[in-house]
Design a protein around this motif. Structure first.
Motif, short mmCIF file in Angstrom:
data_model
loop_
_atom_site.label_atom_id
_atom_site.label_comp_id
_atom_site.label_asym_id
_atom_site.label_seq_id
_atom_site.Cartn_x
_atom_site.Cartn_y
_atom_site.Cartn_z
N ILE A 3 2.39 -6.51 -2.43
CA ILE A 3 2.32 -6.69 -0.99
C ILE A 3 2.16 -8.18 -0.67
O ILE A 3 1.07 -8.73 -0.80
CB ILE A 3 1.13 -5.93 -0.37
N ASN A 7 2.92 -8.96 4.91
CA ASN A 7 3.26 -7.53 5.08
C ASN A 7 2.03 -6.63 4.93
O ASN A 7 2.14 -5.41 5.07
CB ASN A 7 4.28 -7.08 4.03
N GLN A 8 0.89 -7.21 4.63
CA GLN A 8 -0.31 -6.41 4.33
C GLN A 8 -1.02 -5.96 5.60
O GLN A 8 -1.24 -6.74 6.52
CB GLN A 8 -1.27 -7.24 3.47
N HIS A 81 11.99 3.75 7.12
CA HIS A 81 12.63 2.65 6.39
C HIS A 81 14.04 2.45 6.93
O HIS A 81 14.63 3.36 7.52
CB HIS A 81 12.67 2.96 4.89
N THR A 97 18.38 -6.91 3.23
CA THR A 97 17.07 -6.47 2.75
C THR A 97 16.79 -5.08 3.34
O THR A 97 17.67 -4.45 3.92
CB THR A 97 15.96 -7.46 3.14
N ASN A 99 13.66 -2.91 5.47
CA ASN A 99 12.35 -2.83 6.11
C ASN A 99 11.78 -1.43 5.89
O ASN A 99 12.52 -0.44 5.90
CB ASN A 99 12.44 -3.12 7.61
N LYS A 173 1.56 -1.40 3.29
CA LYS A 173 2.62 -2.40 3.34
C LYS A 173 3.56 -2.07 4.48
O LYS A 173 4.24 -1.04 4.46
CB LYS A 173 3.39 -2.46 2.02
N LYS A 175 6.57 -3.72 5.99
CA LYS A 175 7.59 -4.77 5.84
C LYS A 175 8.49 -4.72 7.07
O LYS A 175 9.38 -3.88 7.17
CB LYS A 175 8.39 -4.58 4.56
N SER A 177 10.02 -7.64 8.74
CA SER A 177 10.66 -8.94 9.00
C SER A 177 9.67 -9.99 9.48
O SER A 177 10.07 -10.97 10.14
CB SER A 177 11.81 -8.80 10.01
N GLN A 178 8.37 -9.83 9.15
CA GLN A 178 7.37 -10.79 9.61
C GLN A 178 7.62 -12.20 9.09
O GLN A 178 7.19 -13.18 9.69
CB GLN A 178 5.96 -10.35 9.18
N ASN A 179 8.29 -12.32 7.94
CA ASN A 179 8.51 -13.63 7.34
C ASN A 179 9.74 -14.36 7.88
O ASN A 179 10.01 -15.50 7.51
CB ASN A 179 8.66 -13.49 5.82
#
Length: 219
Positions: A3, A7-8, A81, A97, A99, A173, A175, A177-179
């Motif tokens: 994680i 994403n945590q 997902h 990717t 999510n 987790k 995920k 697209s936070q990054n």
């Protein structure tokens, strides 16, 4: 579970909510020979204890309950997902990717029946679990169940093994697209919001967890 920090999710309330939203979980643990084994089961998630409490039942014929009884058990709650296309990103040098949302809960599985129980006592313990599962999924059926002959109900509960798992460790987790840069996140949110059920569920979580993701950039 791997994680990345962005994403945590550690908020207990959100984790309980996610497990209840996707209660069809997977229980992992070794078989009699130590090989990996998994069972897919609907669970009831109780908001009690440090991290929550899980309960459900195995079919009596499924030997997995014997292998997990009294042992640490990993329970995976797979959430929504979706594929994420690089066409949604501003930078063309990007790759696809996926999510998704997943919650992993770990705890020691305890069987609800006592070896000293007579059939009536064993039935009462397991019926309590069944009623919780009915209330969580189809409350209207509770009355029909109660009206069934007691002999039939006992015969049904005799074919299952109930269990509870106090959660000792929990990981979430999300995920989403936070990054990614701000415009990329907005593009992904818009695509998810206009998509299928899984994608719309992800969009709702993005709206809750990522500030400004649902706003339109008119600059």
């Amino acid at each position: 579970m791997y994680i990345p920090k962005f994403n945590q999710i550690q908020d207990r309330t959100l984790l309980i909510e996610a497990m209840r939203a996707w209660p069809f979980a997977i229980l992992f643990g070794p078989d009699a020979n130590g090989a990996p084994f998994a069972t897919h089961l609907p669970l009831v998630v109780h908001d009690e204890g440090e991290h929550g409490l899980l309960e459900g039942h195995f079919a009596l014929a499924n030997p997995h309950w014997k292998w997990l009884a009294g042992r640490e058990t990993l329970v995976v709650f797979p959430g929504s997902h979706s594929y994420v296309s690089p066409a949604l990103y501003v930078e063309r040098k990007s790759v696809p990717t996926w999510n998704y949302i997943a919650v992993h809960a770990t705890g020691t599985l305890g069987i609800v029946e006592d070896e000293k129980d007579d059939p009536a006592a064993a039935h009462a313990r397991k019926e309590a679990l069944l009623k919780n599962l009915i209330v969580a999924n189809e409350p209207a059926y509770a009355r029909q169940w109660d009206e069934l002959p007691i002999g039939y109900r006992i015969s049904m509960t005799a074919g299952i093994v109930g269990f509870r798992i106090p959660i000792a460790k929990i990981e979430g987790k999300f995920k989403l697209s936070q990054n990614r840069p701000e415009q990329d996140r907005r593009n992904v949110y818009a695509a998810h919001a206009a998509g299928d059920d899984d994608q719309r569920a992800l969009a709702e979580w993005m709206l809750r967890l990522i500030p400004g993701v649902g706003t339109v950039d008119n600059s």
